[in-house]
Write a protein that holds these residues in place. Structure first.
Motif, PDB file in Angstrom:
ATOM      1  N   UNK A 132       0.839  -1.203   0.000  1.00 33.06           N
ATOM      2  CA  UNK A 132       0.000   0.000   0.000  1.00 33.06           C
ATOM      3  C   UNK A 132       0.872   1.250   0.000  1.00 33.06           C
ATOM      4  N   UNK A 133       1.950   1.244   0.793  1.00 34.68           N
ATOM      5  CA  UNK A 133       2.871   2.387   0.806  1.00 34.68           C
ATOM      6  C   UNK A 133       3.434   2.649  -0.588  1.00 34.68           C
ATOM      7  N   UNK A 134       3.842   1.586  -1.276  1.00 37.82           N
ATOM      8  CA  UNK A 134       4.387   1.743  -2.632  1.00 37.82           C
ATOM      9  C   UNK A 134       3.332   2.300  -3.581  1.00 37.82           C
ATOM     10  N   UNK A 135       2.097   1.826  -3.445  1.00 37.07           N
ATOM     11  CA  UNK A 135       1.014   2.339  -4.277  1.00 37.07           C
ATOM     12  C   UNK A 135       0.773   3.820  -3.986  1.00 37.07           C
ATOM     13  N   UNK A 136       0.785   4.190  -2.703  1.00 41.58           N
ATOM     14  CA  UNK A 136       0.586   5.591  -2.315  1.00 41.58           C
ATOM     15  C   UNK A 136       1.642   6.494  -2.959  1.00 41.58           C
ATOM     16  N   UNK A 137       2.898   6.047  -2.911  1.00 45.49           N
ATOM     17  CA  UNK A 137       3.975   6.858  -3.487  1.00 45.49           C
ATOM     18  C   UNK A 137       3.805   7.017  -4.992  1.00 45.49           C
ATOM     19  N   UNK A 138       3.340   5.963  -5.658  1.00 45.15           N
ATOM     20  CA  UNK A 138       3.212   6.017  -7.117  1.00 45.15           C
ATOM     21  C   UNK A 138       2.094   6.932  -7.581  1.00 45.15           C
ATOM     22  N   UNK A 139       1.078   7.126  -6.750  1.00 46.02           N
ATOM     23  CA  UNK A 139      -0.067   7.973  -7.152  1.00 46.02           C
ATOM     24  C   UNK A 139      -0.114   9.281  -6.374  1.00 46.02           C
ATOM     25  N   UNK A 140       0.836   9.497  -5.460  1.00 49.10           N
ATOM     26  CA  UNK A 140       0.889  10.760  -4.738  1.00 49.10           C
ATOM     27  C   UNK A 140      -0.203  10.932  -3.696  1.00 49.10           C
TER      28      UNK A 140
END
Length: 314
Positions: free
Chosen positions: A220-228
């Motif tokens: 989820x953290x990685x997804x958050x970073x990718x979409x801001x």
């Protein structure tokens, strides 16, 4: 207060998520909770019954500590092994008192004891080294091939069989030898200690991807970073802190009846657990969310969604 009294206490007792039959805890005394030490606990209860009326003052409060909560947990609809952890200190005290009173009169050979401790020390040192190397693999190397070889579901039955076989062999050898029962019990106890250390250094790290929330929060953290983004929308069942202890994002939640997934004011990242995937998943997709990935979190299936384009607010 409402959530703790109604949701976590009354509802969990009457219709908890982890419904199991009344006998659920009994076999787990010997596996998940106390392991082989439960035999000493059962023996201590039998000894207290035989000596009823002549036991020490400690017996009544310790038994009360165990019996009354255990009866409530047995009758409760929702059952999980960690619920019994508050009973463990009293169970260990009774077991230890029984072992101390029944084995202390026996003498052990000093030569045998030194040999046993030496062998145990070597086994412990090797297991600690193995645990360090294995933890380094989990944290740094992360080889999919090794993950497949060390899959917990595959190796767990073999480990339990090997442990049971080892203890049985020890018992048979001591039945046929001239060693005292005190030495036999000590040997088996130390063998169990080594097996438990193997469990903590190797088996539990192998279970990490299945039982821990670490993998879920990392993805989820990685997804958050990718979409801001920095907020995750979760229904109350998945919003509990135990699922997000490794997270760097904020969790937004609310009652299912009060959340309108079509609203643009809600976070773009949504996570649903277990039954909510079937009930709320289609609603989320209709509201503009798209499935991103599935993951297992503490044995429960979880699906994460992303709303790529703002939906029309209604």
């Amino acid at each position: 207060v409402e959530n703790q009294v109604s949701g976590e206490t009354v509802n969990r007792f009457l219709k908890g998520d982890h419904g199991n039959p009344f006998w659920y805890y009994f076999p787990r005394l010997f596996t998940s909770l106390m392991g082989p030490w439960a035999f000493f606990f059962i023996a201590s209860l039998v000894n207290l019954w035989r000596n009823r009326g002549h036991n020490g003052k400690f017996s009544a409060p310790l038994l009360g500590w165990i019996i009354f909560p255990f009866a409530i947990f047995v009758l409760a609809h929702g059952k999980r092994v960690p619920y019994l952890l508050p009973l463990l200190p009293a169970m260990c005290l009774l077991s230890g008192l029984y072992v101390s009173s029944h084995l202390s009169p026996y003498k052990m050979s000093k030569t045998y004891l030194r040999l046993l401790v030496t062998v145990l020390s070597i086994a412990v040192a090797l297991l600690v080294l193995l645990g360090v190397l294995f933890s380094a693999h989990i944290a740094i190397i992360h080889s999919p091939r090794l993950d497949a070889v060390l899959d917990y579901k595959a190796i767990s039955p073999a480990i339990w069989f090997a442990a049971a076989f080892l203890i049985t062999v020890f018992l048979l050898l001591f039945i046929r030898s001239r060693r005292t029962w005190a030495e036999g019990c000590l040997t088996v106890a130390l063998a169990i200690l080594v097996i438990h250390l193997l469990d903590f250094t190797v088996i539990r790290p192998a279970m990490e991807p299945v039982k821990s929330a670490r993998l879920f929060t990392k993805k989820v953290d990685n997804l958050m970073k990718s979409v801001g983004e920095n907020e995750l929308l979760a229904l109350p069942d998945l919003a509990e802190p135990e699922f997000h202890v490794y997270a760097h994002y904020n969790v937004v939640t609310g009652k299912k009846s009060q959340i309108d997934l079509r609203s643009t004011n809600l976070p773009r990242v949504l996570a649903l657990k277990d039954k909510e995937i079937q009930t709320s998943g289609p609603v989320a997709i209709a509201a503009g969310y798209q499935e991103v990935f599935d993951v297992t979190v503490t044995k429960d299936p979880v699906r994460v969604y992303l709303r790529k384009e703002p939906a029309t607010s209604h």
